[in-house]
Design a protein around this motif. Structure first.
Motif, mmCIF file in Angstrom:
data_model
loop_
_atom_site.group_PDB
_atom_site.id
_atom_site.type_symbol
_atom_site.label_atom_id
_atom_site.label_comp_id
_atom_site.label_asym_id
_atom_site.label_seq_id
_atom_site.Cartn_x
_atom_site.Cartn_y
_atom_site.Cartn_z
ATOM 1 N N LEU A 107 -2.950 6.309 -0.634
ATOM 2 C CA LEU A 107 -3.696 5.018 -0.782
ATOM 3 C C LEU A 107 -4.475 5.677 -0.120
ATOM 4 C CD1 LEU A 107 -4.191 3.243 -2.564
ATOM 5 C CD2 LEU A 107 -1.790 1.581 -1.985
ATOM 6 N N ARG A 108 -5.765 5.072 0.255
ATOM 7 C CA ARG A 108 -6.905 5.422 1.435
ATOM 8 C C ARG A 108 -7.600 4.323 1.425
ATOM 9 N NH1 ARG A 108 -9.442 11.568 1.638
ATOM 10 N NH2 ARG A 108 -7.172 12.362 2.645
ATOM 11 N N PRO A 109 -8.064 3.375 2.464
ATOM 12 C CA PRO A 109 -8.530 2.334 2.836
ATOM 13 C C PRO A 109 -10.360 2.765 3.224
ATOM 14 C CG PRO A 109 -7.957 3.205 4.297
ATOM 15 C CD PRO A 109 -7.011 3.763 3.721
ATOM 16 N N GLU A 110 -10.900 2.986 1.067
ATOM 17 C CA GLU A 110 -11.947 3.412 1.568
ATOM 18 C C GLU A 110 -13.304 2.625 2.286
ATOM 19 O OE1 GLU A 110 -15.841 3.108 -2.590
ATOM 20 O OE2 GLU A 110 -14.626 1.221 -1.739
ATOM 21 N N GLY A 111 -14.032 3.959 2.955
ATOM 22 C CA GLY A 111 -14.944 3.405 4.019
ATOM 23 C C GLY A 111 -13.966 3.490 5.535
ATOM 24 N N ARG A 156 -11.615 -1.851 0.276
ATOM 25 C CA ARG A 156 -10.639 -1.702 -1.092
ATOM 26 C C ARG A 156 -10.035 -0.334 -0.911
ATOM 27 N NH1 ARG A 156 -14.427 1.603 -4.943
ATOM 28 N NH2 ARG A 156 -13.621 1.372 -6.598
ATOM 29 N N PRO A 157 -8.395 -0.966 -1.449
ATOM 30 C CA PRO A 157 -7.736 0.695 -1.711
ATOM 31 C C PRO A 157 -8.177 1.864 -3.000
ATOM 32 C CG PRO A 157 -6.446 -1.755 -2.280
ATOM 33 C CD PRO A 157 -7.892 -1.884 -1.889
ATOM 34 N N VAL A 158 -8.469 2.708 -2.195
ATOM 35 C CA VAL A 158 -8.671 3.449 -3.784
ATOM 36 C C VAL A 158 -7.867 5.140 -3.370
ATOM 37 C CG1 VAL A 158 -10.229 5.201 -4.016
ATOM 38 C CG2 VAL A 158 -10.936 3.233 -3.515
ATOM 39 N N MET A 159 -7.399 5.532 -4.438
ATOM 40 C CA MET A 159 -5.976 6.329 -4.839
ATOM 41 C C MET A 159 -7.188 7.521 -4.623
ATOM 42 S SD MET A 159 -3.403 6.938 -7.560
ATOM 43 C CE MET A 159 -2.828 8.437 -7.538
ATOM 44 N N THR A 160 -6.817 9.020 -4.000
ATOM 45 C CA THR A 160 -7.126 10.196 -4.244
ATOM 46 C C THR A 160 -5.938 10.803 -3.594
ATOM 47 O OG1 THR A 160 -7.642 10.610 -2.035
ATOM 48 C CG2 THR A 160 -9.540 10.024 -3.478
ATOM 49 N N VAL A 161 -4.968 11.306 -5.200
ATOM 50 C CA VAL A 161 -3.589 10.988 -4.190
ATOM 51 C C VAL A 161 -2.842 10.950 -3.737
ATOM 52 C CG1 VAL A 161 -1.488 13.023 -3.747
ATOM 53 C CG2 VAL A 161 -3.737 14.014 -4.387
ATOM 54 N N PHE A 180 0.544 -1.041 0.111
ATOM 55 C CA PHE A 180 -0.177 0.086 0.283
ATOM 56 C C PHE A 180 1.234 1.242 0.318
ATOM 57 C CE2 PHE A 180 -2.577 -3.543 2.154
ATOM 58 C CZ PHE A 180 -3.627 -3.878 1.546
ATOM 59 N N PRO A 181 1.649 1.937 -1.228
ATOM 60 C CA PRO A 181 2.769 2.770 -0.871
ATOM 61 C C PRO A 181 1.407 4.035 -0.846
ATOM 62 C CG PRO A 181 2.457 1.402 -3.091
ATOM 63 C CD PRO A 181 1.124 1.162 -2.463
ATOM 64 N N PRO A 182 2.035 4.759 -0.546
ATOM 65 C CA PRO A 182 0.682 6.174 0.265
ATOM 66 C C PRO A 182 1.041 6.549 -0.963
ATOM 67 C CG PRO A 182 2.279 5.921 2.349
ATOM 68 C CD PRO A 182 2.963 4.564 1.052
#
Ligand code: HEM
Length: 458
Positions: A443-447, A436-441, A329-331
Motif C-alpha cells: 500500500l503505497r502513497p501515490e506520488g 491517495r493510498p494505492v495498492m500494488t501488492v 495503512f496495512p502494508p
C-alpha cells in the motif's frame, strides 16, 4: 486542509473511497484495476462476508475477524495461496517461502524461522541502531528535503543488509533497492488477465523494466550465496538458508530455493517496513500533538542517546502509533486464498476453487468494528492493550501458520526508527499533502510524500 481534522483536532488521513454501489460493472473493474482498494462496494464494509459469482469464478470478500480466523487459522489446511498471489509473485520468488505450499513450505519455514525468534531479536538490535545513526548523518548532510517513501526504503534496505544479509562488502545497495521497487511495481500492477483464472502454463508477463530488475536481484542473491563457505556459512539469514535442513529427511534447500528465498526477503523484508514508517512519519508530521507525545516518551525512556533493545517495551505510545499506522495503512492490505476443500465461513458454504479475498484494509476501517474508523487515534491501542496481538480485528501481519515470519523484527525496526527520528527531527510533509493510498501488492502513497526535515531543538 482544515476539513481533514475533527472539531477536537483529530486527523482524518486519506482513504481509498469505496464504490457507491451505483457503478456499472465496467467502472467497477476499471477502478479495481487502477487501485484494488477502490473496487469494493459499501456491502463489503457492512457485511462480514460478501460473495460474488461470475461464469468463471466464485469469490468471497471477507472483512470480519471470525471469518478471517476460519480461513487463516482454524481451517488453514483447507486453503492455499490463491493463483493470483502465485501469478504475481512467481516470476520473482517461485520456489521461495512466499509462494510454496505443503511439505516444501514447512521445510523452508522451519529453516528460516529461528533467526526471527524473539530471543535473537536482542542480537539484531545493535545493527539497527547503527544503521539509524548513519541515516541521521545523511539527513544532517542533506538539503532538508526528502521524499519519505524513498528515504524509508533506503533505511530499511540498509537494515536488512546489515542485520540479516551479513553486511556484505560490495553489495550495490542503491541498485538493489531500485530493482526491488521495480519488481514490486512491475509485478504488482493488476492487468485484465489477472481477473480470470489462466492455467499455470501461461506465464504472467511483467511490466516494463521488470525482467531486467529481476535479473539484478537474482544476480545479487547468487553472489551472496557464492560468497559463503558451504562448510561454515555463518548464522545470519544467508547462512541459515545455506545450512537449513529438514529435521526428518535431512534434505537441504535446493539452490533455486535459496536464491528465490533471498529475493523474497529483498522484497518482503524491507518495502513493508518502509511503508509503515513512511505512513507513520506522515501521520505524526500532520498531527503535532502525537509528535510531542512521542518526543516526550522517548526523551523520558531513552534520553538523548542511542535507542537499545531494552527500551522498546517501555515506549507504549510509540508502539500505539505504529499499530494505528498499520491499522489505517496495512502494508499488505488484501490477502488471497483458494479453497481446496468444502468448508464453512461465516455460515456460508465454501467450495473447492472458490477465491477468498481477506480484506484486512476493510476490516481495519469498518464502523462495524471500530469507533470513528477513519480517524487517526493511537490511543485506541492504549485503551485496549491486547488489540495488537493480531488475533482479533487487527491483523496487519496476517494470522495462522502463514503469519508474517518477520513480524517481530519489523515491529522492532519500526519502533527504533520512529522513536529516534521523531525525537531528533521535525519532519513536516508539504502543506496540504494528502496522498491517495494505492495498492500494488503493498500500500503505497501515490506520488510519494515530500517533506521538510530539520533538527529538533532540545
Ligand atoms: C511492517 C512490516 C511487515 C508487514 C505488514 C508484513 C506483512 C505480512 C503479511 C500480511 C504476510 C502474510 C501473507 C499471507 O498470509 O498471504 C507476510 C508474510 C511474510 N513476510 Fe511479512 N510483513 C512485514 C515485514 C516483513 C519482514 C521484515 C520480513 C523479513 C525480513 C518479512 C517476511 C515475510 C515472509 C517470508 C512471509 C511469508 C511467510 C510464509 O508464507 O510462511 N515480512 N508478511
Amino acid at each position: 486542509m482544515t476539513n481533514h481534522y475533527t472539531p477536537d483536532g483529530k486527523f482524518i488521513p486519506p482513504h481509498a473511497p469505496p464504490l457507491t454501489g451505483e457503478e456499472k460493472i465496467v467502472t467497477t473493474i476499471w477502478k479495481f484495476m487502477r487501485n484494488p482498494l477502490e473496487g469494493f462496494g459499501p456491502l463489503s464494509y457492512r457485511q462480514p462476508i460478501v460473495s460474488l459469482k461470475t461464469a468463471r469464478l466464485k469469490m468471497h470478500v471477507v472483512s470480519d475477524p471470525v471469518c478471517m480466523n476460519e480461513v487463516l487459522v482454524k481451517n488453514a489446511d483447507a486453503y492455499k495461496k490463491a493463483p493470483i498471489n502465485q501469478r504475481i509473485l512467481k516470476p520473482a520468488t517461485k520456489e521461495g517461502l512466499l509462494s510454496v505450499h505443503d511439505a516444501q513450505w514447512r521445510r523452508q519455514r522451519r529453516g528460516v524461522s529461528p533467526i526471527f525468534q524473539h530471543r535473537y531479536m536482542a542480537d539484531l538490535a545493535p545493527g539497527i541502531t547503527k544503521v539509524i545513526s548513519g541515516f541521521k548523518d545523511k539527513l544532517d548532510k542533506g538539503d532538508g528535503n526528502i521524499e519519505l517513501n524513498l528515504a524509508m526504503a533506503d533505511l530499511t534496505f540498509d537494515v536488512l543488509a546489515k542485520t540479516l544479509l551479513g553486511d556484505p562488502k560490495g553489495l550495490d545497495r542503491d541498485r538493489l533497492k531500485a530493482a526491488t521497487r521495480k519488481v514490486v511495481s512491475s509485478a504488482g500492477t493488476l492487468r485484465p488477465d489477472d481477473l480470470i483464472s489462466l492455467p499455470d502454463s501461461i506465464p504472467r508477463v511483467m511490466g516494463p523494466g521488470g525482467y531486467l530488475a529481476l535479473r539484478t536481484l537474482r544476480k545479487a542473491a547468487n553472489e551472496l550465496l557464492d560468497a559463503r563457505d558451504p562448510e561454515n556459512p555463518g548464522d545470519d539469514l544467508v547462512g541459515l538458508l545455506i545450512s537449513a535442513k529438514d529435521p526428518k529427511s535431512g534434505e537441504a534447500l535446493s539452490r533455486r530455493e535459496k536464491t528465490d528465498n533471498l529475493i523474497g526477503f529483498f522484497i518482503a523484508g524491507h518495502e513493508t517496513t518502509a511503508l509503515t514508517l513512511t505512513w507513520a512519519l506522515y501521520l505524526v508530521g500532520m498531527h503535532g500533538e502525537t509528535a510531542n507525545r512521542i518526543v516526550e516518551e522517548v526523551r523520558n525512556v531513552v534520553g538523548e542517546g542511542d535507542i537499545k533493545y531494552e527500551h522498546i517495551p517501555k515506549l507504549p505510545f510509540t508502539r500505539a502509533v505504529i499499530d494505528e499506522t498499520m491499522r489505517l495503512f496495512p502494508p499488505a492490505p488484501l490477502l488471497a486464498r483458494e479453497a481446496q476443500k468444502t468448508n464453512e465461513v461465516g455460515g456460508r458454504v465454501i467450495e473447492p476453487g472458490d477465491l477468498m479475498i481477506l480484506a484486512t484494509y476493510i476490516m481495519h476501517r469498518t464502523d462495524r468494528l471500530w469507533v470513528d474508523p477513519l480517524v487517526f487515534d493511537p490511543n485506541r491501542f492504549l485503551r485496549e492493550p491486547g488489540l495488537n496481538k493480531g488475533k482479533d480485528k487487527f491483523m496487519p501481519f496476517g494470522a495462522g501458520p502463514r503469519v508474517c515470519v518477520g513480524a517481530a523484527f519489523a515491529v522492532m525496526e519500526a519502533m527504533m526508527a520512529l522513536a529516534t527520528l521523531v525525537r531528533d527531527f521535525e519532519i513536516k510533509p508539504e502543506p496540504d499533502s494528502y496522498p491517495r493510498p494505492v495498492m500494488t501488492v503493498t500500500l503505497r502513497p501515490e506520488g510519494g510524500i515530500h517533506a521538510r526535515v530539520k533538527r529538533r531543538s532540545a
